[in-house]
Write a protein that holds these residues in place. Structure first.
Motif, PDB file in Angstrom:
ATOM      1  N   SER A 608      -5.833   5.468   9.255  1.00 33.75           N
ATOM      2  CA  SER A 608      -5.176   5.730   7.965  1.00 33.75           C
ATOM      3  C   SER A 608      -4.762   4.432   7.270  1.00 33.75           C
ATOM      4  O   SER A 608      -4.165   4.470   6.207  1.00 33.75           O
ATOM      5  CB  SER A 608      -3.939   6.603   8.167  1.00 33.75           C
ATOM      6  N   GLN A 609      -5.060   3.266   7.890  1.00 34.25           N
ATOM      7  CA  GLN A 609      -4.648   1.992   7.279  1.00 34.25           C
ATOM      8  C   GLN A 609      -5.408   1.750   5.982  1.00 34.25           C
ATOM      9  O   GLN A 609      -6.473   2.312   5.753  1.00 34.25           O
ATOM     10  CB  GLN A 609      -4.961   0.824   8.236  1.00 34.25           C
ATOM     11  N   GLU A 610      -4.841   0.837   5.167  1.00 33.77           N
ATOM     12  CA  GLU A 610      -5.482   0.537   3.880  1.00 33.77           C
ATOM     13  C   GLU A 610      -6.836  -0.125   4.084  1.00 33.77           C
ATOM     14  O   GLU A 610      -7.031  -0.886   5.012  1.00 33.77           O
ATOM     15  CB  GLU A 610      -4.600  -0.433   3.101  1.00 33.77           C
ATOM     16  N   GLU A 611      -7.740   0.177   3.141  1.00 31.13           N
ATOM     17  CA  GLU A 611      -9.055  -0.458   3.191  1.00 31.13           C
ATOM     18  C   GLU A 611      -9.195  -1.395   2.004  1.00 31.13           C
ATOM     19  O   GLU A 611      -8.516  -1.241   0.999  1.00 31.13           O
ATOM     20  CB  GLU A 611     -10.151   0.610   3.131  1.00 31.13           C
ATOM     21  N   LEU A 612     -10.092  -2.358   2.143  1.00 27.90           N
ATOM     22  CA  LEU A 612     -10.380  -3.246   1.012  1.00 27.90           C
ATOM     23  C   LEU A 612     -10.981  -2.401  -0.110  1.00 27.90           C
ATOM     24  O   LEU A 612     -11.763  -1.499   0.154  1.00 27.90           O
ATOM     25  CB  LEU A 612     -11.398  -4.309   1.424  1.00 27.90           C
ATOM     26  N   ASP A 613     -10.619  -2.751  -1.321  1.00 25.06           N
ATOM     27  CA  ASP A 613     -11.118  -1.973  -2.449  1.00 25.06           C
ATOM     28  C   ASP A 613     -12.492  -2.495  -2.843  1.00 25.06           C
ATOM     29  O   ASP A 613     -12.602  -3.624  -3.333  1.00 25.06           O
ATOM     30  CB  ASP A 613     -10.131  -2.105  -3.616  1.00 25.06           C
ATOM     31  N   PRO A 614     -13.551  -1.712  -2.616  1.00 24.84           N
ATOM     32  CA  PRO A 614     -14.895  -2.219  -2.945  1.00 24.84           C
ATOM     33  C   PRO A 614     -15.059  -2.437  -4.450  1.00 24.84           C
ATOM     34  O   PRO A 614     -15.953  -3.144  -4.893  1.00 24.84           O
ATOM     35  CB  PRO A 614     -15.832  -1.123  -2.432  1.00 24.84           C
ATOM     36  N   GLN A 615     -14.169  -1.795  -5.235  1.00 24.74           N
ATOM     37  CA  GLN A 615     -14.291  -1.914  -6.697  1.00 24.74           C
ATOM     38  C   GLN A 615     -13.531  -3.124  -7.251  1.00 24.74           C
ATOM     39  O   GLN A 615     -13.507  -3.326  -8.464  1.00 24.74           O
ATOM     40  CB  GLN A 615     -13.750  -0.644  -7.381  1.00 24.74           C
ATOM     41  N   SER A 616     -12.869  -3.903  -6.376  1.00 24.48           N
ATOM     42  CA  SER A 616     -12.043  -4.984  -6.927  1.00 24.48           C
ATOM     43  C   SER A 616     -12.919  -6.043  -7.602  1.00 24.48           C
ATOM     44  O   SER A 616     -12.468  -6.760  -8.474  1.00 24.48           O
ATOM     45  CB  SER A 616     -11.187  -5.624  -5.841  1.00 24.48           C
ATOM     46  N   VAL A 617     -14.170  -6.153  -7.160  1.00 29.37           N
ATOM     47  CA  VAL A 617     -15.104  -7.058  -7.834  1.00 29.37           C
ATOM     48  C   VAL A 617     -16.186  -6.200  -8.483  1.00 29.37           C
ATOM     49  O   VAL A 617     -16.876  -5.452  -7.796  1.00 29.37           O
ATOM     50  CB  VAL A 617     -15.751  -8.038  -6.837  1.00 29.37           C
TER      51      VAL A 617
END
Length: 1507
Positions: A608-617
């Protein structure tokens, strides 16, 4: 024909003549029953089974099978059978026509049978078209036909004999033809067809045999026999293992589980959305939401159920049938005892009961084994699925999550927690099966003994809360112990990663103390838990007995007319034995459930931990003409840290070369990470169009060949590959490596120097041929001339990458004029940006920066001043401001006062913090990268890390002996004796019971009841006490062994030489400390207890049976032979499978930790998918040995249970044969004992092989406790004098050294003399032996010949710690523990001086440059006479470099300083310079003289613009 049948069809219900069929020595069934019901049974079965079977076939088509002779023959038989039935039918019509009216059954039965035979024939063909090789449905059908035909077969012959003639020749003939055909059909059905066309068999070299095995072979697991025999003859190897079935492969299992988990996440998101209707989730609202009752989390449990629920239901059906069958034997036992008591009964009754007992036991065995097969496969799938899901998650977690848990902890999720679920699977069905068995047992007991059963049941119910309390306690210990284990493994992992620094600084003892401290706590918990466990063992061992005792006592005393006879007593005992199993399993179920629930929470939390946002770039769109743009971007490493970069506006045109410069800690590496989407974007937009290649500052090298590292998953294009190697200056290195580009590179690139690693990392980027190149200071770790080569041939305007978009983080001033544009960063913001000339004219911070650093020389000759940069290997918490900005004035001419130094150090420690406290990931790289390439194993293929060997053959007896010694020999002996006593007491109690029941036979009442009960009770309680004592002794011994073995392993590993760590992957060593120590801690002792338990059970059973029916001795021998045969085949194969399994397990975890470390590189190159596939492949390789291992257990159980069931059969048979001489009490005793024997025999082999496969842990730990160690730390006879070395004189005399025996010399006949207080620079090209020389000084490498003397004392004569504590090295890197480790191994006063500095905590030292400063600070504190600097200043900006040089000149002016220099300007004012070339002294003189001599040094100085 029976006249009763002549009129109506209800002949099947015609009165059975009981004298004809039961009370006779020659029983038979009535003809009408034979002709109707008996003939219809198979037909009814087929019609009932057909609809489900057809449905199954439609969904499981495997392709058609070509029409074979076998198939034709089967079909012909079917048609013939149909013809025979039709003939019967026409014969009846013929009789009707001729006035003989046959009974209706003669019309109905042939019709039903005929139609069914036609159906069976059609089914044969349909199955062939659907690719069924062997049909279970039809085998059972033909089998029923044969069984039902046996009765008329016998009756017809008996009738003909009695009457002297055959009354109905036509039907007589057709019946025997029918019988012959049915028997042939049964035999043919047992043979299997060829595999269908286009099946996996045609492609797969070693397919899974079960898919193509025949029905009987699958039923009895015979298809495993081939492997069992093969494994007995040759040790099994990887290539002998079968491929996995499609549905068991990781890819399938993980995909299903992932989909279920995603569904859970979506539901939760929807739930959250609906929980906050109409509200915008502003910060305030989030706070309000947090205050609501616990927010719903996605449930991993539900995901598991959704994925594996259906398989689970099938296993539950098997379990249900098995549970019901287990209650039949006690009923048969009661019939048998009644039969023995009744001398008038016909003897075939007894034989029938014995046969039924055997049949029932066999059915039970088969169903139980299939249940276990099913459930263990589910367990394996649990593990596979969980591992895959965790791996995929680890590739996308944010940096803040990574910072919160170490690599070790994440690997633990994969190894320990996934394993927990696998262990839980076999127990899960007990949740409903145990209550069911208990209820049934109580019901049958009630029938037997009436309400007095309730007394026993009440006692059982009372035990439940007691065990519940113990389980809760155990769980609390479990959680504590997991925490301790985690921290111990984490510490070990840090020690292994930083072992070189530990050795150089002689810090081993303090770390030993830390590990042993944690271990002490761990063992304390284990001990308490083990003693708690013995109390439960006592209650469980005694509870079945106490229940029996209480029940019988109440039964006898409630009513004087209640007589305890053999039937009541022994049927009750066998029912109580059934009751004992679910009750025995409950505590284990509870403990497994508690462990799994802890694991479930940990896994769920991680997933349930946060994931990197693939949309940030944004990758799709960008303003035309640009490759990279950032609009007002603000970025942070974690939500709870202040932003590292703020309000950035950057545009990079397509094809441009952009340099990023700025002081240490200004955020250059962070900028690269932001572009990769590795940081958390707080605001702004980032656009980047095209594929990306990334060169991190700390090269991430995989444990595979050099070529694979460069190709990184792409196809080999020889021309491009060659060009890449040439451009990255790798060709000369390849000549030095033993296997060229096929050399295997050790874990973390251990056998490459820092510069080589960096160039391999660069080559990977160049070969990838991407559109955008993000180069995070690739030039820092290489020599200046190499840097120039790389810039010219790769990065610069003329390089391979010309025309690509390049972002270069650098400190190399000389390269800046050739860039298209420069971004100057300061404090996380862009202070200036533009082309080089424009920035110079602007006279801003950049111009000052240049003027400060290049005042005297013209801009063209600045190659010497480029230097390496800061870097962030795990890049979590970048420093907020530049540490040293207040010290710009500290240039050469300013004396640095001690006060300033203290202040500089305080700031340093404020910037660091004890990394361990925050549990940061262990940087998986080796600390001093030896410059010198270790020429690896003298093998042509250049493999460095030896494959982990799986030991072969039986486990040596010495291993058991080792463990027994570790436990303590007296303890071992005591345990065995206690068990002998326990068995004797148990047998005594039952024999006493048997004698008691025989009292009832003499006169139908019992007199001395109280004496009988008293002795029975005493024997039972004695048995419980002895077991408890044995368990306590075992617990104490087991903990003792765990302590001794771990201590030996730890002490040996801390003392192993550096070469051991260079050739052994840390994962392999950690595996010893985690998995193997876990086995020794928690698995071995219980296994040994259970083995002893079942062994003595089996022995006492045989003793009892032989004593009561001496005839039994005849069959003991053949059964024993069969048993040992099965055991031998099984043990050899399963042991080897288990070993293969543990060897194939390490690579999964090594690869996983490698992935976690290199996640940013993997993501940058967009290789996540490929790495998931690699991981799946490794898990599958491991599974390929798990599956056969599970099957081997089933195969064994079928064999062993057959032996056990034969024991039941013979015990009953011999009781029937010798019934004249036996009393019912003895028969009851012997048969009720035999009913337990299967379990004991099975359990015994299982525990024996479990012990064999787990004792391997002792073998593995022992193996690593006996490896060769380095020289002693302190040699008592020859300790150096106080205050040594007074002058710091260093002398090498004819010194030669090699890395490992069998390799070439690295230094050859080195002779040189350095006077006390001299400053000597050591230079030479990569691989000349510069670092090796310093390693020799510290005796990390021992001399091949010659000696080193320091102040006249031969260093080889004194202890390592005496030597190393008097020298100081500033190695290239600092270990991950931050500064906390700095305290270790220092004197009291130094500790005090550090204490103040360490209290100021701050973000971590994550930048290479800043780590170097810490090393320097550490050196200041040690006040040694001799200081070694190894590549120390290569990673710092010029400003800091000057500060360091000044510090060395002032603070270490009286010391001897040896510097391995990458940049010559730092050593131009040294006393002398040593030039090494290929391990020999090429030149050794003052810099001025060397330049005048125009030799090698002159050439290097000229390249650097200094001559």
């Amino acid at each position: 024909m029976d006249p009763n049948c002549s009129s109506a069809l209800n002949c099947s219900l015609c009165p059975q003549d009981s004298n004809l069929s039961v009370h006779t020595e020659n029983p038979d069934l009535t003809p009408c029953f034979q002709n109707s019901l008996l003939a219809w049974v198979p037909c009814i079965y087929l019609w009932v089974a057909l609809p489900c079977y057809l449905l199954y076939l439609r969904h499981h088509c495997r392709g058609y099978i070509i029409l074979s002779h076998l198939s034709k023959l089967k079909t012909v038989l079917g048609v013939l059978l149909w013809c025979v039935s039709w003939a019967d039918l026409f014969y009846s019509f013929h009789g009707l026509v001729h006035g003989r009216a046959p009974a209706p059954v003669f019309f109905v039965t042939p019709l039903v049978v005929g139609v069914t035979m036609l159906l069976a024939t059609l089914l044969i063909q349909y199955e062939r078209l659907q690719g069924v090789q062997s049909s279970g449905v039809l085998i059972i059908f033909w089998f029923l036909c044969v069984v039902c035909a046996i009765v008329p077969f016998r009756s017809k012959i008996l009738l003909a004999k009695a009457e002297g003639e055959i009354s109905d020749p036509f039907r007589f003939t057709t019946f025997y033809i029918h019988f012959a055909l049915v028997l042939s059909a049964l035999i043919l059905a047992c043979f299997r067809e060829k595999p269908p066309l286009f099946s996996a068999k045609n492609v797969d070299p070693n397919p899974y045999p079960e898919t193509s095995a025949g029905f009987l072979s699958r039923l009895f697991f015979w298809w495993f026999t081939k492997m069992a025999i093969y494994g007995y003859r040759h040790p099994l190897e990887e290539k002998d293992l079968w491929s996995l079935k499609e549905e068991d492969r990781s890819q399938m299992v993980v995909q299903q589980l992932l989909e279920a988990w995603r569904k859970q996440e979506k539901q939760t998101a929807r739930h959250k959305a609906s929980a906050a209707p109409g509200r915008n989730a502003s910060g305030e609202d989030e706070v309000l939401l947090g205050a609501q009752p616990r927010p719903r989390k996605p449930s991993f449990l539900k995901a598991l159920l959704a994925t594996f629920g259906s398989s689970f239901l099938i296993s539950a059906c098997f379990k249900l049938i098995q549970d019901l069958l287990s209650f039949i034997n006690p009923q048969l036992l009661s019939i048998l005892i009644r039969f023995i008591s009744n001398p008038m009964a016909p003897s075939w009754w007894g034989f029938l009961v014995a046969g039924l007992m055997f049949l029932c036991s066999m059915m039970q065995s088969l169903i139980l084994q299939h249940y276990y097969h099913y459930i263990f496969v589910i367990g394996l799938k649990f593990r596979t699925g969980i591992m895959g899901v965790i791996y995929r998650k680890a590739l996308v977690i944010t940096n803040s999550v990574k910072r919160a848990s170490t690599v070790g902890e994440i690997v633990n999720l994969m190894s320990v927690d996934a394993q927990r679920f696998m262990d839980l699977a076999p127990f899960l069905n007990l949740l409903w099966s145990a209550p069911l068995q208990i209820i049934l047992a109580i019901y049958f007991l009630w029938q037997n003994l009436g309400p007095s059963v309730l007394a026993g049941v009440a006692f059982m119910v009372l035990l439940i809360p007691l065990n519940g309390a113990v389980a809760v306690k155990m769980r609390a210990f479990q959680v504590k112990q997991m925490k301790l284990k985690d921290s111990r493994i984490k510490l070990m992992s840090e020690i292994l990663n930083g072992i070189k620094v530990l050795k150089l600084y002689a810090w081993e003892p303090s770390f030993l103390k830390q590990v042993e401290g944690i271990r002490q706590g761990e063992l304390q918990l284990l001990r308490t838990a083990a003693y708690l466990h013995t109390t439960t063992t006592f209650t469980w061992m005694c509870s079945p007995f106490l229940v029996t005792l209480i029940t019988l006592w109440v039964y006898v005393y409630v009513d004087p007319n209640n007589v305890l006879d053999a039937e009541k007593a022994f049927v009750s005992v066998s029912l109580f034995n059934i009751l004992r199993l679910p009750l025995n399993m409950l505590p284990q179920l509870i403990s497994n459930l508690t462990q799994a629930s802890v694991s479930l929470k940990r896994i769920q939390q991680f997933l349930s931990q946060e994931e990197l946002d693939p949309q940030s770039v944004e990758r799709k769109t960008i303003s035309p003409g640009y490759a990279i743009t950032i609009h007002s971007g603000t970025f942070t490493w974690a939500q709870d840290l202040p932003p590292t970069l703020h309000s950035l506006d950057i545009q990079v045109p397509k094809g441009a070369l952009v340099a990023v410069v700025g002081p240490v800690g200004c955020g250059k590496s962070s900028l690269v990470s932001a572009l990769l989407g590795e940081m958390e974007k707080l605001e702004g937009k980032v656009h980047m169009k095209g594929s990306v290649a990334y060169v991190p500052q700390q090269a991430w090298i995989q444990n595979c060949t050099l070529q694979e590292n460069v190709l990184f998953g792409q196809a080999l294009n020889p021309k491009r590959y060659q060009q890449t190697l040439e451009a990255c200056a790798l060709l000369s290195d390849l000549e030095m490596l033993p296997g060229g580009d096929q050399t295997e590179i050790g874990e973390k690139g251990i056998n490459l120097s820092g510069g080589q690693r960096q160039r391999v990392s660069l080559a990977r980027a160049v070969y990838s041929d991407a559109d955008i190149f993000l180069l995070d200071d690739p030039l820092s770790a290489v020599d200046s001339h190499v840097a120039k080569h790389i810039f010219d041939h790769v990065i610069g305007p003329e390089g391979v990458l010309a025309g690509k978009t390049r972002v270069l983080v650098t400190h190399g001033i000389s390269f800046l004029p050739q860039t298209d544009s420069i971004i100057v960063l300061a404090d996380g913001q862009v202070s200036e940006m533009g082309p080089y000339p424009a920035l110079l004219q602007r006279n801003g911070s950049f111009a000052n920066f240049l003027c400060n650093y290049a005042p005297d020389e013209d801009q063209g000759h600045l190659e010497d001043s480029w230097t390496a940069s800061e870097g962030a290997e795990d890049k979590e918490a970048l420093l907020i401001e530049d540490t040293l900005s207040n010290h710009t004035d500290l240039t050469d001419n300013d004396p640095v006062t001690y006060v300033v130094q203290k202040q500089f150090m305080r700031q340093l420690s404020a910037l660091s913090s004890d990394g361990e406290g925050q549990g940061r990931p262990v940087p998986r790289r080796h600390l001093g990268p030896s410059e010198n390439v270790e020429v690896t194993e003298a093998k042509a293929d250049g493999a460095l890390t030896q494959e982990e060997k799986a030991a072969i053959g039986t486990v040596e007896l010495s291993v058991f002996w080792d463990y027994a010694k570790a436990v303590g020999l007296c303890t071992t002996l005591a345990i065995c004796l206690l068990y002998v006593g326990q068995s004797a007491a148990a047998v005594g109690a039952n024999v006493w019971l048997s004698a008691w029941t025989n009292d009832a036979m003499a006169d139908s009442r019992q007199n001395n009841t109280s004496l009988r009960l008293g002795v029975y009770a005493a024997l039972g309680i004695l048995q419980g006490l002895l077991v408890m004592l044995a368990a306590m002794a075992m617990a104490a011994g087991g903990i003792q062994a765990a302590r001794v073995l771990h201590q030996a392993l730890l002490h040996n590993k801390i003392r192993s030489p550096q070469s051991f760590f260079d050739t052994t992957p840390s994962g392999r060593i950690l595996n010893r400390f985690s998995k193997d120590i876990y086995v020794i801690d928690e698995v071995l002792a219980p296994v040994i207890l259970m083995l002893l338990n079942s062994f003595f059970n089996a022995i006492s059973t045989l003793v009892v049976i032989v004593a009561s029916t001496p005839l039994f001795t005849v069959v003991i021998l053949p059964l024993a032979v069969l048993y040992t045969l099965v055991q031998r085949f099984y043990a050899a194969t399963s042991r080897q499978l288990k070993r293969l399994e543990s060897v194939s397990r390490s690579p999964i975890y090594s690869h996983f930790s490698e992935t976690v470390t290199g996640a940013s590189v993997i993501r940058a190159y967009n290789r996540s998918r490929d790495f998931e596939v690699i991981s799946d492949t490794k898990v599958d390789a491991n599974q390929r040995s798990c599956y056969p291992y599970i099957i081997s257990n089933r195969w064994l159980s079928i064999g062993v249970e057959f032996v056990g069931n034969c024991v039941v059969l013979f015990a009953a048979l011999f009781a029937v044969i010798g019934r004249s001489s036996l009393n019912p009490g003895l028969v009851g005793l012997s048969v009720s004992y035999s009913l337990q024997v299967t379990f004991a025999l099975n359990w015994m082999i299982r525990m024996m092989s479990d012990l064999e496969s787990n004792i391997v842990a002792v073998e593995r730990v022992k193996e690593y406790s006996k490896t060769e160690t380095e020289a002693p730390w302190v040699v008592e006879g020859s300790r150096p004098p106080e205050g040594w070395p007074p002058r710091g004189e260093v002398e090498f005399r004819n010194y030669s050294v090699r890395y490992r025996p069998g390799l070439d010399l690295v230094l050859r006949d080195l002779s040189l003399h350095v006077h006390g207080g001299e400053k000597v620079g050591i230079v030479g090209r990569t691989g000349a032996g510069k670092s090796s020389m310093t390693l020799c000084l510290f005796r990390i490498l021992e001399a091949a010949k010659g000696e080193i003397r320091i102040d006249g004392l031969n260093v080889a004569d004194i202890g390592l710690h005496d030597l190393r504590s008097q020298l100081t090295i500033i190695p290239p890197l600092l270990r991950s523990g931050g500064l906390g480790c700095g305290r270790n191994g220092r004197s009291q006063t130094e500790n005090q001086s550090w204490a103040a500095e360490e209290q100021v905590g701050g973000p971590q030292l994550e930048i290479v440059g800043q780590r170097q400063l810490v090393c320097l600070a550490r050196a200041l504190l040690r006040k040694s006479r001799i200081l070694v600097l190894d590549e120390a200043t290569a990673a710092i900006d010029l400003e800091t470099d000057n500060l360091i040089q000044a510090t060395i000149r002032t603070q270490f002016d009286t010391c001897t300083v040896l510097t391995i220099a990458h940049r010559l300007n730092t050593i131009m004012d040294y006393t002398r310079v040593l030039v090494l070339d290929k391990g020999v002294v090429a030149e050794f003189d003052s810099p001025a003289n060397l330049i005048a001599a125009r030799g090698i040094f002159y050439g290097m100085a000229r390249d650097a613009g200094l001559a």
